[in-house]
Scaffold this motif. Structure first.
Motif, PDB file in Angstrom:
ATOM      1  N   THR A 659      27.975  35.426  55.401  1.00  0.00           N
ATOM      2  CA  THR A 659      27.235  35.575  54.147  1.00  0.00           C
ATOM      3  C   THR A 659      28.133  36.237  53.124  1.00  0.00           C
ATOM      4  O   THR A 659      28.779  37.246  53.411  1.00  0.00           O
ATOM      5  CB  THR A 659      25.967  36.422  54.356  1.00  0.00           C
ATOM      6  N   LEU A 660      28.171  35.680  51.934  1.00  0.00           N
ATOM      7  CA  LEU A 660      29.024  36.194  50.861  1.00  0.00           C
ATOM      8  C   LEU A 660      28.167  36.611  49.675  1.00  0.00           C
ATOM      9  O   LEU A 660      27.165  35.965  49.356  1.00  0.00           O
ATOM     10  CB  LEU A 660      30.023  35.130  50.402  1.00  0.00           C
ATOM     11  N   ILE A 661      28.591  37.676  49.000  1.00  0.00           N
ATOM     12  CA  ILE A 661      27.924  38.134  47.779  1.00  0.00           C
ATOM     13  C   ILE A 661      28.973  38.241  46.676  1.00  0.00           C
ATOM     14  O   ILE A 661      30.173  38.346  46.958  1.00  0.00           O
ATOM     15  CB  ILE A 661      27.230  39.492  47.989  1.00  0.00           C
ATOM     16  N   PRO A 662      28.562  38.227  45.411  1.00  0.00           N
ATOM     17  CA  PRO A 662      29.541  38.434  44.339  1.00  0.00           C
ATOM     18  C   PRO A 662      30.243  39.776  44.500  1.00  0.00           C
ATOM     19  O   PRO A 662      29.610  40.784  44.855  1.00  0.00           O
ATOM     20  CB  PRO A 662      28.685  38.402  43.068  1.00  0.00           C
ATOM     21  N   TYR A 663      31.535  39.788  44.232  1.00  0.00           N
ATOM     22  CA  TYR A 663      32.319  41.014  44.380  1.00  0.00           C
ATOM     23  C   TYR A 663      31.718  42.165  43.578  1.00  0.00           C
ATOM     24  O   TYR A 663      31.701  43.308  44.049  1.00  0.00           O
ATOM     25  CB  TYR A 663      33.758  40.740  43.924  1.00  0.00           C
ATOM     26  N   TYR A 664      31.199  41.867  42.390  1.00  0.00           N
ATOM     27  CA  TYR A 664      30.665  42.945  41.552  1.00  0.00           C
ATOM     28  C   TYR A 664      29.468  43.640  42.184  1.00  0.00           C
ATOM     29  O   TYR A 664      29.122  44.766  41.811  1.00  0.00           O
ATOM     30  CB  TYR A 664      30.300  42.427  40.157  1.00  0.00           C
ATOM     31  N   ALA A 665      28.824  42.973  43.157  1.00  0.00           N
ATOM     32  CA  ALA A 665      27.591  43.498  43.732  1.00  0.00           C
ATOM     33  C   ALA A 665      27.814  44.278  45.022  1.00  0.00           C
ATOM     34  O   ALA A 665      26.849  44.755  45.623  1.00  0.00           O
ATOM     35  CB  ALA A 665      26.614  42.354  43.992  1.00  0.00           C
ATOM     36  N   TRP A 666      29.046  44.453  45.451  1.00  0.00           N
ATOM     37  CA  TRP A 666      29.263  45.157  46.724  1.00  0.00           C
ATOM     38  C   TRP A 666      29.015  46.660  46.555  1.00  0.00           C
ATOM     39  O   TRP A 666      29.022  47.185  45.455  1.00  0.00           O
ATOM     40  CB  TRP A 666      30.655  44.850  47.269  1.00  0.00           C
ATOM     41  N   ASN A 667      28.792  47.333  47.674  1.00  0.00           N
ATOM     42  CA  ASN A 667      28.535  48.771  47.706  1.00  0.00           C
ATOM     43  C   ASN A 667      27.261  49.153  46.938  1.00  0.00           C
ATOM     44  O   ASN A 667      27.199  50.175  46.288  1.00  0.00           O
ATOM     45  CB  ASN A 667      29.733  49.556  47.159  1.00  0.00           C
ATOM     46  N   ASN A 668      26.246  48.299  47.038  1.00  0.00           N
ATOM     47  CA  ASN A 668      24.945  48.623  46.454  1.00  0.00           C
ATOM     48  C   ASN A 668      23.860  48.802  47.512  1.00  0.00           C
ATOM     49  O   ASN A 668      22.707  49.061  47.182  1.00  0.00           O
ATOM     50  CB  ASN A 668      24.509  47.529  45.469  1.00  0.00           C
ATOM     51  N   ARG A 669      24.245  48.660  48.786  1.00  0.00           N
ATOM     52  CA  ARG A 669      23.277  48.818  49.886  1.00  0.00           C
ATOM     53  C   ARG A 669      23.826  49.792  50.930  1.00  0.00           C
ATOM     54  O   ARG A 669      23.658  49.593  52.132  1.00  0.00           O
ATOM     55  CB  ARG A 669      22.997  47.443  50.514  1.00  0.00           C
ATOM     56  N   GLY A 670      24.455  50.830  50.436  1.00  0.00           N
ATOM     57  CA  GLY A 670      25.063  51.799  51.334  1.00  0.00           C
ATOM     58  C   GLY A 670      26.542  51.509  51.542  1.00  0.00           C
ATOM     59  O   GLY A 670      27.053  50.473  51.133  1.00  0.00           O
ATOM     60  N   VAL A 671      27.225  52.432  52.184  1.00  0.00           N
ATOM     61  CA  VAL A 671      28.648  52.285  52.448  1.00  0.00           C
ATOM     62  C   VAL A 671      28.843  51.267  53.562  1.00  0.00           C
ATOM     63  O   VAL A 671      28.189  51.327  54.601  1.00  0.00           O
ATOM     64  CB  VAL A 671      29.280  53.636  52.838  1.00  0.00           C
ATOM     65  N   SER A 672      29.738  50.324  53.325  1.00  0.00           N
ATOM     66  CA  SER A 672      29.947  49.257  54.284  1.00  0.00           C
ATOM     67  C   SER A 672      31.376  48.749  54.175  1.00  0.00           C
ATOM     68  O   SER A 672      32.071  49.018  53.194  1.00  0.00           O
ATOM     69  CB  SER A 672      28.964  48.109  54.021  1.00  0.00           C
ATOM     70  N   THR A 673      31.806  48.005  55.192  1.00  0.00           N
ATOM     71  CA  THR A 673      33.096  47.323  55.084  1.00  0.00           C
ATOM     72  C   THR A 673      32.972  46.173  54.089  1.00  0.00           C
ATOM     73  O   THR A 673      31.876  45.666  53.826  1.00  0.00           O
ATOM     74  CB  THR A 673      33.533  46.779  56.448  1.00  0.00           C
ATOM     75  N   MET A 674      34.102  45.763  53.517  1.00  0.00           N
ATOM     76  CA  MET A 674      34.107  44.684  52.518  1.00  0.00           C
ATOM     77  C   MET A 674      35.455  43.985  52.543  1.00  0.00           C
ATOM     78  O   MET A 674      36.489  44.605  52.803  1.00  0.00           O
ATOM     79  CB  MET A 674      33.828  45.262  51.124  1.00  0.00           C
ATOM     80  N   ASN A 675      35.453  42.679  52.260  1.00  0.00           N
ATOM     81  CA  ASN A 675      36.712  41.938  52.235  1.00  0.00           C
ATOM     82  C   ASN A 675      36.628  40.761  51.270  1.00  0.00           C
ATOM     83  O   ASN A 675      35.595  40.106  51.169  1.00  0.00           O
ATOM     84  CB  ASN A 675      37.055  41.422  53.640  1.00  0.00           C
ATOM     85  N   VAL A 676      37.748  40.526  50.541  1.00  0.00           N
ATOM     86  CA  VAL A 676      37.852  39.396  49.608  1.00  0.00           C
ATOM     87  C   VAL A 676      38.756  38.296  50.165  1.00  0.00           C
ATOM     88  O   VAL A 676      38.432  37.119  50.077  1.00  0.00           O
ATOM     89  CB  VAL A 676      38.384  39.871  48.232  1.00  0.00           C
ATOM     90  N   TRP A 677      39.905  38.668  50.723  1.00  0.00           N
ATOM     91  CA  TRP A 677      40.870  37.683  51.235  1.00  0.00           C
ATOM     92  C   TRP A 677      40.699  37.541  52.745  1.00  0.00           C
ATOM     93  O   TRP A 677      40.834  38.514  53.479  1.00  0.00           O
ATOM     94  CB  TRP A 677      42.294  38.112  50.908  1.00  0.00           C
ATOM     95  N   PHE A 678      40.429  36.303  53.210  1.00  0.00           N
ATOM     96  CA  PHE A 678      40.158  36.035  54.617  1.00  0.00           C
ATOM     97  C   PHE A 678      41.282  35.219  55.240  1.00  0.00           C
ATOM     98  O   PHE A 678      41.839  34.323  54.606  1.00  0.00           O
ATOM     99  CB  PHE A 678      38.834  35.275  54.762  1.00  0.00           C
TER     100      PHE A 678
END
Length: 838
Positions: A659-678
């Motif tokens: 599942t992917l979300i827009p980059y601007y919307a990350w870190n809005n549901r608590g602290v979590s891991t995140m990645n852009v380049w796979f």
């Protein structure tokens, strides 16, 4: 005698010609400048002339008015207090001293500017009174001659650093390389102009003009012995802002003095003064290493650079001085070809908050200050106005919708200063910063978005950004009312209703066709779609499709006679695209980024497996676009069911849906891991990531420093010494003197024969522990002390593995725990551990 006279005449003619050439190089005649302005200049439709009707931007502005502006005013109250103390000092209270801050007032001015923009949404008597009250305080804090800088006026500079990177000098304007004197009032000018446009009030504008005329006298005319012994200072400021602020002041007042001042500050940069030293005192840091027309690469502090380039584009556009454009082209190409993060970020390097080497674009360690992305929007919007090329708005749009918007959470009360493209779950927004430039820059940029939508000249209208709005634009042959309907950046369709003042009114309507619609996400040579397929857009006028519409400089032109109610519809199909980076970007080698329309998408651990940097992706059309119906991401379109493989910590590859979300919307549901380049293959993860050796199901630490990883200790890499920085490690920094643990869980009950640990230490507080011990659990619940072999001890020896064996034939364990007691006021670190399992 005649020969001598002829020679003299020839010499004078040649000299006069040379002087004329030099003058023409640096100046534009009044006639030429006026002709350029009237016939060719693109004028932005200002923020107060465009009404937003959408939800994407309008909701943000309502949140900003309700949340961000009150919070920002509260948190810049110290600046108001400084100005009050300065006013009291000027009235005779010599005991009233402001704080020795160099730039706290600039944050207040940016908040005022943002609040002024919001007044165009709805006039607010209480907010206006608040600004009017502050304006009165600023007026009283301004010296009679126009000087405005609390620390020097009240004498509090004496308790501050005078010289160096944090200095303000021992006299006014004696250290403009770092004092921020011009930077501060530059932001005051921008606030004054915004408040004037929003309300028609000139209280702040009068203060700004008084300051600007004072600065012109001190810097370019001289005569007042209070400043620089009466000699013109004639030096460009260390932090650019004054230049583009003067241009805004010129646009608002029509006083050509301010435009000429902006040009002079640009012309003397790197000419009359060059700093010397290291770090923030290098000439490159503040772009003073060369005259601006000779600069060809983006260097130094990214925010300062972006503000300078913005002002250069402004001055070139408004004066017709085309001698600035070659440098701007080279710098822009250098950024887009070698120094631009796909999220629109600039300034990848920590320390100088600026540009590093070409292709040095890290992900987890990226800096990408929010202010630099704001500056990038300013720069590219102005380049668009200068050259009428849509590629600049493509860059501005990507920076705005990705890096800039990521700088503030969806609630509008927490902020990123630094914007990484990867997180291992140790990154969170902050409520404020000691240096609060980023929150206050967001406070002023987001309400300006409506002023980025359109530009025009006498016969053309450019639709530069898309969202639902309406506006009236005055052309030479009559006014035009435009009504745009779109849910962009999620909606593929943009509709524009055209209502001209006159029947059969002739003009060109230009619709932007973004770069992301073609073979790459952004202009430049850094990033390309791996499919390289250019999709077709569709254009309709009054329901009839326009065949073979041509795109020139990023716009499709509709040249016709318009009548009321004419309808234009542009369709830009948005599919999920896979991007690869230039092979010289080592951080992105063997990796792909996913985008849809102008948005960069990322994965968060809250929706996926915890370690989201362990997914492998490949182009696939089997995915689903879903609009979130509730929660903090409500109304945001996410991408579900993206086919991927997941490399588990034990090295096994497993099929997954991501599942992917827009980059601007990350870190809005608590602290979590995140990645852009796979990764696009398993080797990338196995070479660059961490694997848990076969037999383990998990490894966890009581605390891990944000730049370290506990899985590094099982990478199998042999250290050269305890101070080996060439391999990754685990440390408990910055926790000092606090007991630390690392737990290992086995896939099945295992026989532990021995355990070895290779300690790490540095010169910054990470040392070998005071003591350590081991525990084990046979059932995963109850802990027991590890039975040491009779001759073993928990040794503390540098530069080698410290080995212990278990007593007896079998020590059956499901879990294993390493306990460490650090030395007082020290942290502890490990380079590698080894188990002998039977």
């Amino acid at each position: 005698m005649k020969k001598w006279l002829i020679a003299l005449i020839i010499f004078l003619v040649v000299a006069a010609a040379a002087i004329l050439l030099i003058v023409n190089y640096f100046t534009i005649s009044k006639t030429e400048s006026e002709s350029y302005s009237k016939e060719d200049l693109l004028k932005p439709v200002t923020f107060n002339e465009v009404t937003l009707d959408d939800t994407f931007w309008k909701n943000r502005m309502e949140i900003q008015k309700r949340v961000l502006v009150p919070v920002a005013f509260e948190r810049t109250q110290s600046a108001v207090d400084d100005l009050k103390k300065t006013a009291a000092f000027l009235k005779g209270d010599t005991s009233s001293h402001a704080s020795p801050s160099r730039f706290v007032t600039s944050d207040l001015y940016k908040v005022i500017e943002g609040a002024a923009y919001l007044l165009t949404l709805e006039r607010d008597a209480a907010l206006e009174k608040q600004i009017d009250d502050i304006a009165e305080i600023i007026s009283q804090a301004q010296e009679e001659d126009g000087y405005l800088y609390p620390a020097h006026t009240t004498g509090s500079f004496r308790s501050a650093q005078l010289w160096g990177g944090a200095g303000m000098g021992d006299k006014p304007y004696s250290w403009v390389i770092h004092s921020h004197e011009l930077y501060n009032v530059g932001h005051l000018y921008e606030a004054a102009v915004a408040y004037y446009y929003a309300t028609g009030k000139k209280n702040l504008l009068d203060i700004a003009e008084k300051s600007a005329k004072h600065i012109n006298k001190v810097f370019f005319e001289g005569g007042d012995t209070k400043y620089n012994d009466g000699k013109p200072v004639n030096q460009a400021p260390g932090h650019q802002e004054m230049e583009l602020a003067l241009v805004k002041l010129y646009r608002a007042t029509g006083n050509d003095l301010y435009l000429q001042m902006a040009k002079k500050f640009i012309d003397i940069r790197g000419v009359t003064y060059k700093p010397e030293g290291d770090g923030v005192m290098t000439p490159e840091y503040s772009q003073q290493h060369r005259p601006v027309r000779e600069q060809d690469k983006a260097v130094g502090h990214a925010v300062r650079a972006a503000y300078l380039y913005s002002a250069m584009a402004d001055v070139g556009s408004l004066t017709g001085d085309n001698t600035l454009q070659p440098a701007l082209h080279k710098i822009w190409d250098n950024i887009m070809d070698t120094k631009f993060h796909i999220t629109g970020g600039l300034g990848a390097v920590h320390g100088i908050e600026g540009f590093g080497d070409e292709y040095d674009l890290p992900n987890k360690e990226a800096y990408d200050e929010t202010c630099a992305a704001v500056g990038n929007v300013f720069f590219n919007h102005r380049m668009f106005l200068l050259e009428k090329d849509g590629k600049y708005m493509d860059v501005a749009e990507v920076s705005l919708l990705n890096n800039v918007l990521a700088g503030v959470n969806l609630e509008g009360n927490k902020f990123f200063y630094v914007n990484p493209l990867e997180s291992e779950g140790m990154v969170d927004r902050s409520f404020w910063f000691g240096t609060a430039c980023c929150p206050t820059n967001l406070a002023r940029l987001i309400p300006q978005v409506s002023g980025l939508m359109y530009a025009h000249n006498d016969h053309e209208i450019y639709c530069a950004l898309y969202t639902s709005n309406h506006t009236d634009i005055k052309l030479k042959n009559g006014n035009i009312n435009l009504k745009q309907i779109s849910n962009y950046p999620f909606d593929e369709t943009i509709k524009v209703e055209v209502n001209p003042e006159n029947k059969d009114q002739q003009f060109n309507l230009k619709m932007r066709i973004p770069t992301w619609f073609g073979t790459q996400f952004v202009p430049g040579k850094l990033y390309t779609y791996i499919d390289k397929e250019s999709h077709d857009f569709s254009l309709y006028i009054n329901g009839k499709e326009v065949k073979n519409a041509k795109v020139s400089k990023g716009f499709v032109t509709i040249d016709r006679e318009w009548n009321k109610g004419d309808q234009v519809e542009l369709r830009l199909p948005m599919t999920l695209r896979y991007t690869k980076a230039d092979s010289r970007v080592k951080a992105d080698a063997g990796k792909l980024a996913l985008t849809r329309g102008p948005l960069v998408y990322c994965a968060e651990g809250v929706d996926n497996e915890q370690y989201v940097n362990r997914y492998i992706v490949a182009p696939n059309a089997d995915y689903k676009i879903e609009k979130v119906k509730e929660g903090s991401l409500k109304d945001i379109e996410i991408v579900e069911n993206v086919p991927a493989k997941y490399i588990a910590l034990n090295g096994k590859a497993e099929d997954r849906k991501m599942t992917l979300i827009p980059y601007y919307a990350w870190n809005n549901r608590g602290v979590s891991t995140m990645n852009v380049w796979f990764a696009d293959n398993e080797n990338v993860i196995k070479e660059n990531g961490y694997m848990i050796p076969v037999g383990f199901s998990s490894i966890s630490a009581s605390h891990t420093y944000k730049d370290d990883n506990v899985l590094a200790i099982v990478s199998g890499k042999f250290p050269e010494s305890s101070k080996d920085t060439g391999i990754k490690r685990w440390t408990s920094h910055p926790e000092k003197g606090k007991r630390q643990t690392i737990e290992f869980e086995f896939e099945q009950v295992s026989n532990v024969k021995s355990f070895s640990v290779y300690w790490y230490e540095d010169t910054d507080g990470v040392k070998l522990p005071k003591s350590w011990s081991l525990e084990y659990s046979a059932d995963g619940q109850k802990w027991q002390s590890f039975p040491l072999y009779t001759t073993d001890t928990y040794s503390l020896i540098k530069d080698q593995f410290n080995l212990v064996h278990s007593a007896g034939d079998k020590l059956m364990s499901k879990k294993f725990r390493l306990n460490m007691t650090p030395q007082p006021d020290k942290s502890v670190g490990i380079l590698q551990i080894k188990f002998d399992l039977k």
